[in-house]
Scaffold this active site. Structure first.
Site, PDB file in Angstrom:
ATOM      1  N   SER A  43      35.308   1.252 -19.353  1.00  0.00           N
ATOM      2  CA  SER A  43      34.102   0.450 -19.375  1.00  0.00           C
ATOM      3  C   SER A  43      33.779  -0.016 -20.797  1.00  0.00           C
ATOM      4  CB  SER A  43      32.941   1.231 -18.746  1.00  0.00           C
ATOM      5  OG  SER A  43      32.162   0.393 -17.928  1.00  0.00           O
ATOM      6  N   LYS A  89      31.919  -0.197  -8.881  1.00  0.00           N
ATOM      7  CA  LYS A  89      31.147   0.321 -10.007  1.00  0.00           C
ATOM      8  C   LYS A  89      30.365   1.542  -9.572  1.00  0.00           C
ATOM      9  CE  LYS A  89      30.459   0.190 -14.297  1.00  0.00           C
ATOM     10  NZ  LYS A  89      31.593   0.505 -15.157  1.00  0.00           N
TER      11      LYS A  89
END
Length: 617
Positions: free
Chosen positions: A413, A209
């Site tokens: 995302s 991430k």
């Protein structure tokens, strides 16, 4: 006396300040009023927005600025912008991908259009899937026996992708073609935040991430580099194979190794134009006058019609401008999720959940709308906003209205969070997607305030009741937020697992914030099919059981003042600094960073966002 004289002087300065502010406000009102009446006069004299330019001859694809899915500006105001800016090109101009392709599709079957000339010197670019989609329509144009020529003094890689589709590429003397490869560079702010004494509390789940790395590091982590290298290399190979196929040459001729390229360049005494000619990158090197003469001779001096002046016929125009309320045919609604996903109204580079959920709710009330194509081009955003849109899609599907996702250049995302609720997902091979992960970010300014002598103190009934940007977070608060982030990640993985018929363990293996290209995503089960927007429309029609339909292009409703200032920002004269800034390779990414900071409005400070997924050069 001295005291009253000082008071009088102070009042005089205050009054002067008020008067200056008053004059500035009045001048602004006067300026906007003039612009309004100029536009009004233009509408009165030309109510249909039609140009006096002939609608036949040679179509000039003289693109300025960038190509986007859905533009927030009224295109008619750009003509005024040109006049205010001395007809200088506008690198920030937004061009609708789908309006451009509709015009090319019309020109393909228009007997009045003899060919296309690509003039791309002022084209600032688009993502690769958009270039490929536009290229599909240019290829169909050529298949009708209509030639395409490209002419320019300089071609960067995005410009050259379109130029490679031409029958002939003319390069102006002393010009060049830049084909070196793709790169992506990110801004990192750790030292800046340290210097400003801002304490950035970051909570995340996912090894890859990397969206939060700009706040934690001054460079890219090894894990992020490995992930980015994988998909960026695949995208470059796809690009290189495409332009080589268009030019019918070997990829190594177009882009050899640096050693071979420098050797060949040395053989032509460093002339970039001669190098491009010798290696089949262009077909002819001519003076600007010579190129114009060659094109005039080929087309027998036919009138030249700019793509901006070429008018869609009424049927196409009504379809594109969402004036289909009276149509008796079934409709397929196209809803855009374009930009950072945030609560509130949609704006430039922001996909507002309030605007989008209203569109989806209105669609559910329209019996004539039989299917929805959700066009997503977003790096993600807030969990709350993403979930609001996903939940509204669920309601549509419960009403037996099929929803097909068409992924644009990026559906990552939070964009993928939304896509999980669809019936079918179609992505381009070069779509950037995945980034299934979550993070939280809370900046606190206690050190910054203390540095200038401001301190915070007080009492609370619990450490959890005393969370403030002016104080450091307590251990209890840190644990609370981290657990909430982990719960959000589990929810994300569960949504993906349910929608893709996978186990949570399998999803977790390909999640962790990893970024995938569309072709990789197809292989690992994150998308159903590789294709483009047209394929998504066909699939939606198939799922709805219809064959004769009209596309209903949804546009976000914005307030009068929001629309006014959004449009006028497109026509105000551009400063030299603004022009230079917009031409910087990292400007788009920096705008994304700013958009993220401007929209840190998730109620629980949870974000599903892939900030490092874009800005490819």
């Amino acid at each position: 006396m001295h005291f009253w004289r000082s008071i009088g002087t102070g009042i005089k300065y205050i009054w002067k300040t008020i008067n200056v502010i008053r004059e500035i406000i009045l001048n602004l009102i006067f300026f906007f009023t003039i612009l309004f009446f100029i536009g009004l006069i233009g509408l009165i004299n030309n109510p249909n927005g039609l140009s006096d330019t002939p609608n036949s001859g040679v179509l000039i694809l003289d693109l300025e600025g960038v190509i986007v899915d859905s533009t927030s500006y009224d295109q008619s105001l750009y003509a005024l912008s040109k006049k205010l800016n001395n007809n200088s090109p506008d690198p920030t101009r937004q061009n609708s991908l789908f309006e451009l392709t509709q015009k090319i599709a019309q020109a393909t079957n228009d007997p009045g259009i003899e060919g296309i000339i690509l003039k791309l010197d002022n084209f600032a670019g688009a993502d690769l899937p958009s270039l490929q989609y536009l290229g599909k329509y240019l290829t169909a144009f050529k298949a009708k026996g209509k030639p395409i020529y490209a002419v320019g003094g300089y071609f960067d890689q995005k410009q050259y992708y379109l130029a490679s589709l031409a029958d002939k590429i003319y390069l102006v003397n002393q010009g060049s073609v830049s084909l070196y490869g793709f790169s992506t560079n990110n801004f990192y702010f750790k030292s800046l935040l340290d210097n400003l004494k801002i304490n950035t509390h970051v909570f995340r789940v996912g090894t890859y991430k990397s969206a939060v790395e700009p706040f934690l590091r001054d460079d890219m982590s090894v894990a992020a580099k490995e992930n980015t290298t994988r998909w960026l290399t695949t995208m470059w190979n796809n690009y290189l194979n495409s332009i080589a196929n268009n030019r019918k040459v070997e990829p190594t001729n177009l882009v050899p190794s640096p050693e071979i390229m420098l050797s060949r360049l040395k053989a032509v005494s460093g002339s970039m134009s001669e190098y491009a000619l010798e290696n089949g990158i262009v077909d002819e090197v001519l003076s600007s006058y010579g190129a114009d003469e060659a094109l005039n001779n080929y087309f027998h001096s036919a009138p030249q019609v700019s793509i901006y002046d070429y008018q869609l016929n009424p049927n196409r125009m009504q379809s594109f401008n969402n004036q289909v309320k009276s149509s008796s045919k079934p409709l397929i609604a196209v809803v855009f999720v374009d930009g950072t996903i945030s609560t509130g109204e949609s704006a430039n580079n922001v996909a507002g959940s309030d605007s989008i959920t209203k569109q989806l709710r209105d669609i559910g009330k329209n019996d004539n709308i039989r299917a929805v194509v959700l066009r997503i081009n977003s790096p993600g955003g807030g969990v709350y906003a993403s979930e609001a849109i996903r939940s509204e899609i669920k309601v549509l599907r419960e009403k037996d209205i099929p929803v097909v996702v068409s992924m644009g250049g990026m559906t990552a995302s939070g964009g993928y969070w939304i896509a999980t609720q669809s019936d079918y997902i179609i992505a381009s091979p070069n779509t950037i997607t995945g980034s299934i992960g979550i993070f939280g970010i809370i900046p606190t300014f206690e050190n910054s305030l203390a540095h200038i002598g401001i301190h915070t103190d007080g009492v609370s009934t619990s450490p959890l009741a005393d969370i403030s940007v002016s104080k450091d977070l307590s251990d209890d608060a840190n644990q609370l937020i981290q657990m909430n982030i982990e719960n959000g990640y589990d929810n994300f993985v569960s949504l993906v697992a349910e929608s893709r018929n996978m186990s949570t363990e399998d999803v977790d293996h390909i999640a962790q914030g990893q970024v995938w290209l569309g072709e990789e995503a197809k292989q690992i089960g994150l998308v159903d099919k590789l294709g483009d927007f047209d394929d998504a429309v066909k699939k939606a029609a198939s799922l709805a059981g219809i064959s004769d339909y009209v596309i209903d292009w949804q546009k976000s409703e914005t307030s009068f003042f929001a629309s006014l200032f959004a449009d006028y920002s497109a026509i105000l004269p551009k400063s030299a600094l603004e022009i230079i800034y917009n031409q910087l390779s990292q400007s788009a990414q920096l705008q994304q960073h700013i958009a993220l900071w401007d929209n840190l409005n998730d109620p629980q400070s949870r974000y599903v966002y892939c900030l490092n997924c874009s800005d490819i050069n």
